[in-house]
Design a protein around this motif. Sequence first.
Motif, PDB file in Angstrom:
ATOM      1  N   THR A 281      -1.137  11.246  -0.730  1.00 54.62           N
ATOM      2  CA  THR A 281       0.209  11.479  -1.252  1.00 54.62           C
ATOM      3  C   THR A 281       0.853  12.645  -0.517  1.00 54.62           C
ATOM      4  O   THR A 281       0.185  13.586  -0.106  1.00 54.62           O
ATOM      5  CB  THR A 281       0.208  11.809  -2.755  1.00 54.62           C
ATOM      6  OG1 THR A 281      -0.528  13.010  -2.973  1.00 54.62           O
ATOM      7  CG2 THR A 281      -0.386  10.691  -3.579  1.00 54.62           C
TER       8      THR A 281
ATOM      9  N   ASP B 280      -1.737   1.426 -10.135  1.00 52.41           N
ATOM     10  CA  ASP B 280      -0.665   2.419 -10.165  1.00 52.41           C
ATOM     11  C   ASP B 280       0.503   1.883 -10.984  1.00 52.41           C
ATOM     12  O   ASP B 280       0.930   0.754 -10.787  1.00 52.41           O
ATOM     13  CB  ASP B 280      -0.164   2.713  -8.747  1.00 52.41           C
ATOM     14  CG  ASP B 280      -1.128   3.609  -7.994  1.00 52.41           C
ATOM     15  OD1 ASP B 280      -1.952   4.248  -8.661  1.00 52.41           O
ATOM     16  OD2 ASP B 280      -1.050   3.659  -6.753  1.00 52.41           O
TER      17      ASP B 280
ATOM     18  N   THR C 202      -9.261   5.296  -1.183  1.00 48.12           N
ATOM     19  CA  THR C 202      -8.362   6.234  -0.507  1.00 48.12           C
ATOM     20  C   THR C 202      -7.031   6.359  -1.242  1.00 48.12           C
ATOM     21  O   THR C 202      -6.484   5.378  -1.705  1.00 48.12           O
ATOM     22  CB  THR C 202      -8.099   5.752   0.932  1.00 48.12           C
ATOM     23  OG1 THR C 202      -9.339   5.699   1.609  1.00 48.12           O
ATOM     24  CG2 THR C 202      -7.153   6.693   1.665  1.00 48.12           C
ATOM     25  N   LEU C 203      -6.561   7.577  -1.335  1.00 51.50           N
ATOM     26  CA  LEU C 203      -5.221   7.815  -1.865  1.00 51.50           C
ATOM     27  C   LEU C 203      -4.634   8.998  -1.099  1.00 51.50           C
ATOM     28  O   LEU C 203      -5.215  10.079  -1.080  1.00 51.50           O
ATOM     29  CB  LEU C 203      -5.290   8.141  -3.362  1.00 51.50           C
ATOM     30  CG  LEU C 203      -3.995   8.649  -4.015  1.00 51.50           C
ATOM     31  CD1 LEU C 203      -2.895   7.610  -3.914  1.00 51.50           C
ATOM     32  CD2 LEU C 203      -4.235   8.988  -5.480  1.00 51.50           C
TER      33      LEU C 203
ATOM     34  N   ARG D  65      -1.797   4.005  -0.867  1.00 51.63           N
ATOM     35  CA  ARG D  65      -3.049   3.624  -1.523  1.00 51.63           C
ATOM     36  C   ARG D  65      -3.320   2.152  -1.236  1.00 51.63           C
ATOM     37  O   ARG D  65      -2.630   1.277  -1.748  1.00 51.63           O
ATOM     38  CB  ARG D  65      -2.927   3.841  -3.027  1.00 51.63           C
ATOM     39  CG  ARG D  65      -4.209   3.568  -3.728  1.00 51.63           C
ATOM     40  CD  ARG D  65      -4.098   3.837  -5.206  1.00 51.63           C
ATOM     41  NE  ARG D  65      -5.288   3.321  -5.852  1.00 51.63           N
ATOM     42  CZ  ARG D  65      -5.336   2.982  -7.120  1.00 51.63           C
ATOM     43  NH1 ARG D  65      -4.289   3.114  -7.874  1.00 51.63           N
ATOM     44  NH2 ARG D  65      -6.455   2.530  -7.637  1.00 51.63           N
TER      45      ARG D  65
ATOM     46  N   ARG E 226       3.460   7.755  -1.331  1.00 49.76           N
ATOM     47  CA  ARG E 226       2.107   7.495  -1.831  1.00 49.76           C
ATOM     48  C   ARG E 226       1.505   6.321  -1.070  1.00 49.76           C
ATOM     49  O   ARG E 226       2.073   5.225  -1.043  1.00 49.76           O
ATOM     50  CB  ARG E 226       2.176   7.161  -3.321  1.00 49.76           C
ATOM     51  CG  ARG E 226       0.834   6.901  -3.988  1.00 49.76           C
ATOM     52  CD  ARG E 226       1.086   6.571  -5.460  1.00 49.76           C
ATOM     53  NE  ARG E 226      -0.123   6.252  -6.186  1.00 49.76           N
ATOM     54  CZ  ARG E 226      -0.792   7.118  -6.946  1.00 49.76           C
ATOM     55  NH1 ARG E 226      -0.382   8.351  -7.064  1.00 49.76           N
ATOM     56  NH2 ARG E 226      -1.875   6.742  -7.598  1.00 49.76           N
TER      57      ARG E 226
ATOM     58  N   ASP F 247       0.797  -1.222   0.000  1.00 55.16           N
ATOM     59  CA  ASP F 247       0.000   0.000   0.000  1.00 55.16           C
ATOM     60  C   ASP F 247       0.834   1.278   0.000  1.00 55.16           C
ATOM     61  O   ASP F 247       0.324   2.348  -0.301  1.00 55.16           O
ATOM     62  CB  ASP F 247      -0.905   0.034   1.250  1.00 55.16           C
ATOM     63  CG  ASP F 247      -1.801  -1.184   1.329  1.00 55.16           C
ATOM     64  OD1 ASP F 247      -1.994  -1.840   0.280  1.00 55.16           O
ATOM     65  OD2 ASP F 247      -2.306  -1.488   2.425  1.00 55.16           O
TER      66      ASP F 247
END
Lengths: 454, 308
Positions: free
Chosen positions: A336, B63, A333-334, A325, A323, A291
């Motif tokens: 940064t 990503d 959810t993210l 995630r 980051r 994550d």
Amino acid sequence: MSPVSRRPRAALVVASFIVLLSTASASAQESVPPPLPDAGIQEPDAGADAGSAEEVPPSLTPEELAEIEKAFGGDTQQGVPATTSAPPTATPGGGLPLSIPGSGSGTNLLDMSFILDLAAAAFTSKEPLQGGAHDPSRNGFNLQQLELSIGSVVDPYFRFDANIVYSQFGVEIEEAYGTTLALPASLQVRAGQFLTRFGRLNPTHPHAWDFADQPFALSRVFGGEGNRGLGVELSWLTPLPWFVELTGSLTDATGEATARSFLAASNDRVLSPLDLQATGVVKQFFPLTDDLSLMWGLSVATGPNPTGYRNRTDLYGTDVYLRYRPITEASTTLLTFQVETFYRRRQVPGDVLTDFNGYAQAAWRFSQRWAAAARYELGTPARGENGEVAEDPLDPEWTKNRDRISANVSFWPTEFSRLRLQAARDHARWRDEADYSLFLALELVTGAHGAHAF
Amino acid sequence: MRHFRFVAALCAALTLFIAVPARAAVNVVTTLPDLAALTKAVGGDLVQVQSMALGSQDPHRVDAKPSLALALRNADLLISVGLDLEIGWLPNLQTGSRNPRIQVGNAGFLNASQFVRLLEVPATKVDRSEGDVHPGGNPHYLYDPRQAAAVARGIAERLAQLDSKNAATYRANATRFVTELDAARVGWEKRLAGLKGVPVIAFHRTTPYLADWLGFEPIAFLEPKPGIPPNPSHVAQVLVQARQRKVRMVLIESYYNDREAKMVANMIPAQLVVLHGGTDFRAGETYIQHINEMVGNLEKALTAGKGG
């Protein structure tokens, strides 16, 4: 380090580039395998010679191979260029009249997209200190940009990318470059007009930004358009077990809006590689957990400046990107966190000026469609060797610190549109009071679905 | 400026580039874990397989981590689902990998959708007012074991071509796997015979292949349009439809937030079935085990629905 000692080395780099380019096609080891026929699956016997490029069929002795290499100039494995633009015929629907380029085949002639950035803005200041060329910069409506982004594979050896930016009264080629696809040993060359890879934000376009404007550090150090130029770049993905990418580029050091700390608007003739901007970047990536990822970059750039004979500017930067995630469970959810700093050192007649610029920002995407972000920026005045604030030839008014705090909320109706409300307090200490600003920005993306960089 | 000396030395060294001996196993990287599981089934010990995404990830939104470019750098074969499913993250990684073998159009790149009997291929012009559409057809074909069998054979053919010494082994493995899968499928179809003609609600348009195989009828989706999150008025409409048609099942992939789906399922009332988005390849799950688990979940909902 004195410029003189750098001269032979820079020349060596250039010479090596040329040698490398000329020998790349002659490298038989990692060359492009022969193309597939369009029918996808081959008959077993037809595919017998289409083995991995690194394999020598058992029936071939080294002598025979040497003979072939001699006869074909080392191009043993390089067949006819693959038809990169022909979709596999086994894909139904490939021939439909689609209004979206890049139909399902995964291959197509040209990916094109238009990105429109508009903003309504209000400033308390009569003369807002907005430095970015795409920033909202005046009360009322602003066309930040209309960007045409084009990308395509040229042939098995090159891909082509361009970003052409239309403003209300003109067009400019922001980027147009070729990237190699088939160099050996994890090497890649870019040639053309491109944004240098200095730092994290510079090589990106407004579409990828978390804010409606760019940090003033970039416009102060590089210019409103960010650091770019005509040139060539070599990058290498090292064989280390974690991601380490080394990049070196030589670019044109002129341009008021693109190489401000270097030659800027002066039209000095290029007499040696020392008259160009040289940039070196090390990027490292650490997947800390599923994550959580960390990207860390170190950048350096050096080039001539026009203040006197052999006067130079050196830039040193570091960027950290964290980051978070969650991907092991359902989550939108993210989080940064991004910090970038620029330390600048300029030789001017009788002095050496140094200053520091940087920003730190955090962005939190708390649902599929909503995100909030905050950013703090700082820029110090230029100081001479004695530590006193000195006259800055580029920003004479910048005699004290400037900081700016921005916060915004973004809403994405879909992946292809974005609304952003942003407020900022810009405190340039040489002004009597802080300036406040408010933007409402709209972005629309139409055409091919661009790929997102990390 | 040590960096420059280094680059210069490197370039010089490269002009004297020497061949690297080939590795024993074929190094395969797949975009999704289902493809990795199929590749492992036909490649066995002859292949080294890695999936770029986890089964718990939404395959539309992965990503493009640089570490994935690292995995691609040494790949002999890259297998993708295709149909624009990976368009937002794969192309940059392919370029960044600096690996000529796996570029589109070369033998080391395989778009698995070519082996599939595609569904939902738009017959008319499409645009994004329809949401995030896939103009080449629906990419969620690996929920249907019949399509997976065709993909497994296609992967075996490509492996046979890349590693011709072991071609016979790949083809034999594929035949054995397809036989095993077909046998399992007959059992699954028996267990889920009751699904034929059953109306269901789904969250995202991931169900056409599953519906085509098992015969249930997806009558509405909680997403008003693909990629657009559910909104109250649309959900209310779906609820009315579901009650009218006596829907007994709401399907959602494990990578979506199931808040709305849970609520709707409770209000209908119907069983909520969470479909695992992909094989848990990292934990050693096989494709057959993955589908078996999905069938188990559907069966549970079916029997509960009958009882309720």
